[in-house]
Motif scaffolding. Structure first.
Motif, PDB file in Angstrom:
ATOM      1  N   UNK A  36       0.825  -1.206   0.000  1.00  0.00           N
ATOM      2  CA  UNK A  36       0.000   0.000   0.000  1.00  0.00           C
ATOM      3  C   UNK A  36       0.863   1.260   0.000  1.00  0.00           C
ATOM      4  N   UNK A  37       1.902   1.281   0.832  1.00  0.00           N
ATOM      5  CA  UNK A  37       2.765   2.467   0.920  1.00  0.00           C
ATOM      6  C   UNK A  37       3.515   2.702  -0.391  1.00  0.00           C
ATOM      7  N   UNK A  38       4.017   1.624  -0.993  1.00  0.00           N
ATOM      8  CA  UNK A  38       4.725   1.765  -2.266  1.00  0.00           C
ATOM      9  C   UNK A  38       3.779   2.264  -3.349  1.00  0.00           C
ATOM     10  N   UNK A  66       2.095   6.307  -6.981  1.00  0.00           N
ATOM     11  CA  UNK A  66       0.907   6.923  -7.546  1.00  0.00           C
ATOM     12  C   UNK A  66       0.911   8.436  -7.436  1.00  0.00           C
ATOM     13  N   UNK A  67       1.229   8.958  -6.258  1.00  0.00           N
ATOM     14  CA  UNK A  67       1.245  10.415  -6.069  1.00  0.00           C
ATOM     15  C   UNK A  67       2.372  11.071  -6.858  1.00  0.00           C
ATOM     16  N   UNK A  85      -5.331  12.117   0.569  1.00  0.00           N
ATOM     17  CA  UNK A  85      -6.324  11.295   1.261  1.00  0.00           C
ATOM     18  C   UNK A  85      -6.948  10.284   0.301  1.00  0.00           C
ATOM     19  N   UNK A  86      -7.153  10.693  -0.951  1.00  0.00           N
ATOM     20  CA  UNK A  86      -7.677   9.757  -1.950  1.00  0.00           C
ATOM     21  C   UNK A  86      -6.708   8.601  -2.158  1.00  0.00           C
ATOM     22  N   UNK A  87      -5.409   8.892  -2.141  1.00  0.00           N
ATOM     23  CA  UNK A  87      -4.406   7.844  -2.338  1.00  0.00           C
ATOM     24  C   UNK A  87      -4.450   6.810  -1.218  1.00  0.00           C
ATOM     25  N   UNK A  88      -4.732   7.251   0.007  1.00  0.00           N
ATOM     26  CA  UNK A  88      -4.843   6.312   1.122  1.00  0.00           C
ATOM     27  C   UNK A  88      -5.945   5.294   0.845  1.00  0.00           C
ATOM     28  N   UNK A 120      -1.691  -0.420 -10.758  1.00  0.00           N
ATOM     29  CA  UNK A 120      -0.866  -0.917  -9.656  1.00  0.00           C
ATOM     30  C   UNK A 120      -1.580  -2.001  -8.857  1.00  0.00           C
ATOM     31  N   UNK A 121      -2.834  -1.781  -8.504  1.00  0.00           N
ATOM     32  CA  UNK A 121      -3.546  -2.764  -7.680  1.00  0.00           C
ATOM     33  C   UNK A 121      -3.669  -4.105  -8.384  1.00  0.00           C
TER      34      UNK A 121
END
Length: 405
Positions: free
Chosen positions: A33-35, A40-41, A67-70, A172-173
């Motif tokens: 998730x962090x990567x 992404x950002x 926040x959307x990226x989270x 990515x997902x």
């Protein structure tokens, strides 16, 4: 003194309710998730800058996009993180914020009104996205640069940021094993499109039970309805395994198999089906790996036996070999077999076969080992018998327990 001590204990217990629950993810998922958020950002910012070179004064990344990226990378299965939620929610909130500025001016009061109206609009259009509230606030309190954009703010940079981040999340997902987008499944009827419950639903809770409970709950859940149902089903399966023990496919499968090969003639395959009184033949290669399965239904389809006139003659025509070099009809098993074939590992628990043999309408499942070589076959009858025996054992254990009490 006792009353004071009791009040103190109650106060401490109340404070403990604020303690956060443990997040049920391992370090690998957290790193994933962090990567994803990092990449992404960063890529969204670079792509936005490349597209908006003439708007150097505009921030290339809005704070709400973080926040959307989270949501998109941390909880991609959430209904609040789907593509329509981020794109529709953010752009709709930006539009509401700009409208409030034009009608009420840039003030704390208009910011609060914009946020509330944005949430109402997102509810109405089914694109609820929590960062949208921050987008509406930014549209009102973002300062001279943001206010100077006017209605352009909806597209630049809100729309561009949202679309790019959603595209990166999509790539990515899926590349890291997380299905995205998480599409909703509105139809929960039976396999034939009727109101009957699916076969597996009849064993425990039904889909409509979950729908009624969610309706009474009347709150937004940060998990899709289908994921919730899947978790409940997996919980029931886990409970079954705990209650009845480890009964695997290897314990109930038929090991004395009748098989055929891709190049076998239709006449040979039909003879095997008739001689052994079976309804399906696994089609294997030289390494005993399953490449297909041929059933009585496959023969009927290719012989056009849905028309009952001349039933036997049509079957004979299908089975009869063509002596010419070219033929317009199937000649070998590989031309009529069903493929690809759904297989199961020998160490799979039998409860996992229930959805395969009910919802998916399968009647036979080839069983393979670690090397994916065919070692057995499980039919619906095998599964029913195993579940029945497991129930008898459980009932007997309950009677013994009651007698001892």
């Amino acid at each position: 003194m006792n009353k004071k001590w009791s009040a103190l204990e109650n106060l401490l217990a109340w404070f403990k309710t604020f303690a956060p629950a443990q997040i049920g993810t391992d370090n690998r998922e957290r790193l994933r998730a962090c990567a994803g958020m990092l990449a992404g950002l960063f890529l969204t910012g670079l792509a936005t800058r490349a597209m908006l070179g003439s708007y150097a004064a505009i921030p290339m990344l809005l704070a709400p996009i973080g926040a959307s990226a989270v949501l998109l990378f941390g909880v991609p299965a959430s209904p609040l993180a789907q593509p329509w939620s981020i794109v529709g929610g953010n752009m709709l909130s930006a539009l509401v914020g700009v409208l409030c500025v034009h009608m009420l001016g840039a003030s704390m009061a208009s910011a609060a009104v914009a946020t509330a109206l944005a949430v109402a609009a997102m509810f109405f259009l089914r694109c609820l996205h929590p960062p949208g509230g921050a987008v509406a606030l930014t549209a009102v309190l973002g300062g001279p640069v943001i206010l100077g954009l006017g209605y352009k703010f909806v597209l630049i940079p809100v729309g561009i940021n949202s679309v790019l981040l959603a595209l990166f999340a999509l790539a990515y997902n899926n590349a890291t094993g997380r299905r995205y987008p998480h599409a909703a499944q509105p139809d929960h009827t039976g396999k034939h499109g009727t109101s009957d419950a699916r076969p597996i639903d009849r064993l425990g809770f039904q889909s409509r039970d979950l729908d009624e409970v969610l309706q009474k709950y009347n709150q937004v859940l940060d998990v899709s309805r289908d994921d919730l149902e899947s978790l409940f089903m997996q919980t029931e399966m886990h409970a079954y395994r705990r209650r009845f023990g480890e009964i695997t496919c290897a314990d109930i499968m038929s090991k004395d198999l009748v098989t055929t090969e891709y190049g076998a003639s239709l006449e040979e395959a039909w003879t095997l089906l008739r001689q052994h009184r079976i309804k399906a033949l696994p089609v294997i290669d030289k390494a005993r790996r399953v490449v297909g399965i041929v059933t009585l239904v496959d023969f009927m389809k290719n012989a056009n036996l849905d028309v009952y006139d001349s039933f036997e003659e049509k079957l004979r025509q299908l089975l009869r070999r063509t002596r010419l070099m070219h033929s317009s009809k199937p000649e070998v098993v590989g031309q009529i077999m069903s493929h690809p074939v759904r297989t199961a590992r020998h160490d799979m628990h039998i409860v996992e076969l229930v959805p395969l043999l009910s919802d998916q309408g399968l009647h036979h499942i080839p069983i393979v080992n670690e090397e994916r070589r065919l070692i057995g076959m499980v039919t619906q009858s095998d599964l029913v018998a195993a579940l029945y025996r497991g129930r008898l054992v459980d009932t007997g254990a309950e009677k013994i327990s009651q007698a001892s009490v």
